[in-house]
Design a protein around this motif. Structure first.
Motif, short mmCIF file in Angstrom:
data_model
loop_
_atom_site.label_atom_id
_atom_site.label_comp_id
_atom_site.label_asym_id
_atom_site.label_seq_id
_atom_site.Cartn_x
_atom_site.Cartn_y
_atom_site.Cartn_z
N PRO A 1 -4.63 -8.46 11.00
CA PRO A 1 -3.46 -8.59 10.11
C PRO A 1 -2.23 -8.01 10.80
CG PRO A 1 -5.32 -7.51 9.00
CD PRO A 1 -5.65 -7.57 10.46
N SER A 2 -1.07 -8.42 10.34
CA SER A 2 0.18 -7.93 10.91
C SER A 2 0.36 -6.44 10.67
CB SER A 2 1.36 -8.70 10.31
OG SER A 2 2.59 -8.26 10.85
N LYS A 3 1.00 -5.77 11.62
CA LYS A 3 1.47 -4.42 11.35
C LYS A 3 2.36 -4.46 10.11
CE LYS A 3 1.89 -3.56 16.33
NZ LYS A 3 2.84 -3.27 17.42
N PRO A 4 2.39 -3.42 9.29
CA PRO A 4 1.85 -2.08 9.51
C PRO A 4 0.40 -1.86 9.10
CG PRO A 4 3.13 -2.10 7.50
CD PRO A 4 3.27 -3.48 8.09
N HIS A 5 -0.36 -2.93 8.87
CA HIS A 5 -1.80 -2.77 8.59
C HIS A 5 -2.42 -2.00 9.75
CE1 HIS A 5 -6.01 -3.75 7.84
NE2 HIS A 5 -5.65 -4.18 6.63
N PRO A 6 -3.35 -1.08 9.48
CA PRO A 6 -3.90 -0.23 10.55
C PRO A 6 -4.96 -0.87 11.42
CG PRO A 6 -4.90 0.36 8.45
CD PRO A 6 -3.81 -0.65 8.14
N SER A 7 -5.34 -2.12 11.16
CA SER A 7 -6.49 -2.72 11.84
C SER A 7 -6.42 -2.65 13.36
CB SER A 7 -6.63 -4.18 11.40
OG SER A 7 -7.70 -4.81 12.08
N MET A 8 -5.26 -2.98 13.95
CA MET A 8 -5.16 -2.97 15.41
C MET A 8 -5.37 -1.57 15.97
SD MET A 8 -2.29 -5.73 16.66
CE MET A 8 -1.13 -5.79 15.31
N GLY B 1 4.46 2.65 10.67
CA GLY B 1 3.64 2.47 9.48
C GLY B 1 2.17 2.28 9.83
N MET B 2 1.90 1.51 10.89
CA MET B 2 0.53 1.33 11.35
C MET B 2 -0.09 2.65 11.78
SD MET B 2 -0.88 -0.92 14.63
CE MET B 2 -0.05 0.18 15.80
N ALA B 3 0.69 3.43 12.53
CA ALA B 3 0.19 4.72 13.00
C ALA B 3 -0.19 5.63 11.85
CB ALA B 3 1.24 5.41 13.88
N ALA C 1 9.90 5.06 8.21
CA ALA C 1 8.57 4.46 8.26
C ALA C 1 7.48 5.44 8.65
CB ALA C 1 8.57 3.28 9.24
N GLY C 2 7.87 6.68 9.02
CA GLY C 2 6.85 7.69 9.30
C GLY C 2 6.82 8.27 10.68
N ALA C 3 7.81 7.96 11.52
CA ALA C 3 7.84 8.56 12.85
C ALA C 3 7.89 10.08 12.74
CB ALA C 3 9.04 8.05 13.64
#
Length: 221
Positions: free
Chosen positions: A141-148, A174-176, A199-201
């Motif tokens: 799935p596209s970021k920010p989904h965590p899958s990658m 967001g992914m991180a 976004a969470g940096a």
């Protein structure tokens, strides 16, 4: 347990903005559409293609988003065949990869590119083999989904507590955070400090040379 540094590609490893915007323009024109200005269009870099088209042309139905995404892929391949793709490494990236490997970090990539596009890009710079894990939009799935990020950590033998994501977009941050990793914002890319922080940096690097120290503080040896 290994320490893992997960890099975004476009806007973090390489400056591909010019080529991406050109391919987007060709795809939109082919469908009789006007591409938004580059300042707006570059904000979708990092998303998977269909999600990017949804943001750039929200008034269109889903089927058209998929068709434009396919046209974009064809345009990019054509540009590559004409040797008109420009994806230079950012200054300092090679030194950063060297420094991380010297300190025992395992390297990975998580990107909205396709498998083919990422392979071409990394191979052209002679760095493909340096990355233990390569995760792309073809299989996630596209970021920010965590899958990658989750898959990259598993392939690198690392836990979230011993991993960091280095990326230039809010999608990367967001992914991180969704994956439980450290989040290092890269200010040399396409999103600004406010977007990355929102976004969470956790930290912001103005240049690649700063990343190693941030990563080492986040994840002790």
């Amino acid at each position: 347990m290994n320490r893992c540094a997960i890099f975004d590609c476009d806007g973090t490893l390489v400056d591909s903005g010019n080529t991406i915007h050109r391919a987007l323009g060709l795809a939109f024109a082919d469908h009789g559409l006007t591409l938004p200005p580059r300042e707006q269009a570059q904000k979708v870099i990092g998303l998977s293609l269909v999600e990017a088209m949804e943001q750039l042309a929200p008034e269109l139905e889903s089927e058209r988003h998929h068709r434009i995404a396919d046209t974009y892929k064809d345009a990019f391949v054509t540009l590559r065949g004409q040797r008109e793709v420009e994806e230079p490494l950012y200054e300092g990236i090679l030194d950063l990869l060297d420094a991380l490997e010297k300190r025992g970090w395992t390297l990975a990539v998580a990107t909205g590119k396709s498998d083919r596009g990422l392979r071409h890009c990394l191979t052209s710079h002679g760095i493909h083999a340096r990355f233990v894990s390569l995760q792309t939009a073809d299989r996630h799935p596209s970021k920010p989904h965590p899958s990658m990020a989750v898959t990259a950590m598993a392939e690198c033998g690392a836990s979230p507590e011993r991993s960091v994501v280095i990326g230039d977009t809010g999608w990367d941050m967001g992914m991180a955070r969704a994956a439980g990793c450290g989040a290092i914002g890269a200010l040399w890319g396409y999103h600004d400090s406010a977007e990355l922080t929102a976004a969470g940096a956790q930290v912001l690097a103005t240049r690649p040379a700063e990343v190693l120290a941030f990563a080492e503080r986040m994840v002790a040896a």
